[in-house]
Motif scaffolding. Structure first.
Motif, mmCIF file in Angstrom:
data_model
loop_
_atom_site.group_PDB
_atom_site.id
_atom_site.type_symbol
_atom_site.label_atom_id
_atom_site.label_comp_id
_atom_site.label_asym_id
_atom_site.label_seq_id
_atom_site.Cartn_x
_atom_site.Cartn_y
_atom_site.Cartn_z
ATOM 1 N N ASP A 129 0.844 -0.998 0.017
ATOM 2 C CA ASP A 129 0.018 -0.046 0.118
ATOM 3 C C ASP A 129 0.929 1.210 0.086
ATOM 4 O OD1 ASP A 129 -2.059 1.827 0.147
ATOM 5 O OD2 ASP A 129 -2.647 1.319 2.190
ATOM 6 N N PRO A 130 1.009 1.798 -0.998
ATOM 7 C CA PRO A 130 1.879 3.318 -1.081
ATOM 8 C C PRO A 130 1.424 4.229 -0.191
ATOM 9 C CG PRO A 130 0.604 3.046 -3.234
ATOM 10 C CD PRO A 130 0.350 1.724 -2.344
ATOM 11 N N ASP A 131 0.314 4.540 0.191
ATOM 12 C CA ASP A 131 -0.258 5.521 1.129
ATOM 13 C C ASP A 131 0.212 4.875 2.468
ATOM 14 O OD1 ASP A 131 -1.376 6.955 -0.817
ATOM 15 O OD2 ASP A 131 -3.156 5.732 -0.646
ATOM 16 N N ALA A 132 0.338 3.794 2.914
ATOM 17 C CA ALA A 132 0.681 3.573 4.247
ATOM 18 C C ALA A 132 2.313 3.537 4.440
ATOM 19 C CB ALA A 132 0.262 2.020 4.356
#
Length: 133
Positions: A129-132
């Motif tokens: 997950d790139p946002d995490a």
């Protein structure tokens, strides 16, 4: 008197006394200590007997609170809280029963558990997950 002192502690005291006093003075010091302890015991017994004679039957009434105070040595805070909070009901939350009790049912108020996540295959990369990160 020596209820809480074990043989190991007595041995350490004897060895320490041997080093501090030396072998020539240790026997006289031990004899003095024995006489002093015996004399203190005699004073305590005499005082107790004198109080018993002066107070008569009231002496036993005075001893009851002292006996209760001796019970505080074995005081267990965890047990005291359990006894205070849950003395009427030994199983207040219904945790020890087989589901046939009148206690609250915890399964009604808990949401259903989600299914376990699928396992990854060997050498498969986990999703990112790139946002995490």
């Amino acid at each position: 008197m020596f209820d809480s002192i074990g043989w190991g502690e007595i041995l350490v005291l004897i060895v320490a006394g041997l080093f501090i006093l030396g072998p020539e003075r240790l026997p006289s010091a031990a004899a003095w200590l024995g006489r002093t302890i015996r004399q203190v015991r005699e004073y305590a017994t005499g005082a107790r007997e004198q109080l018993r004679r002066e107070f008569g039957p009231e002496f036993d009434e005075l001893r009851k609170p002292l006996e209760e105070l001796r019970g505080l040595r074995d005081f267990n805070p965890k047990r005291a809280v359990q006894r205070t909070l849950f003395d009427d009901d030994p199983d207040p939350f219904g945790l020890r029963s087989n589901g046939h009790s009148s206690g609250p049912n915890l399964s009604k108020s808990t949401p259903p558990t989600p299914p376990p996540p699928e396992r990854l295959a060997p050498n498969e990369r986990p999703p990112i997950d790139p946002d995490a990160t």
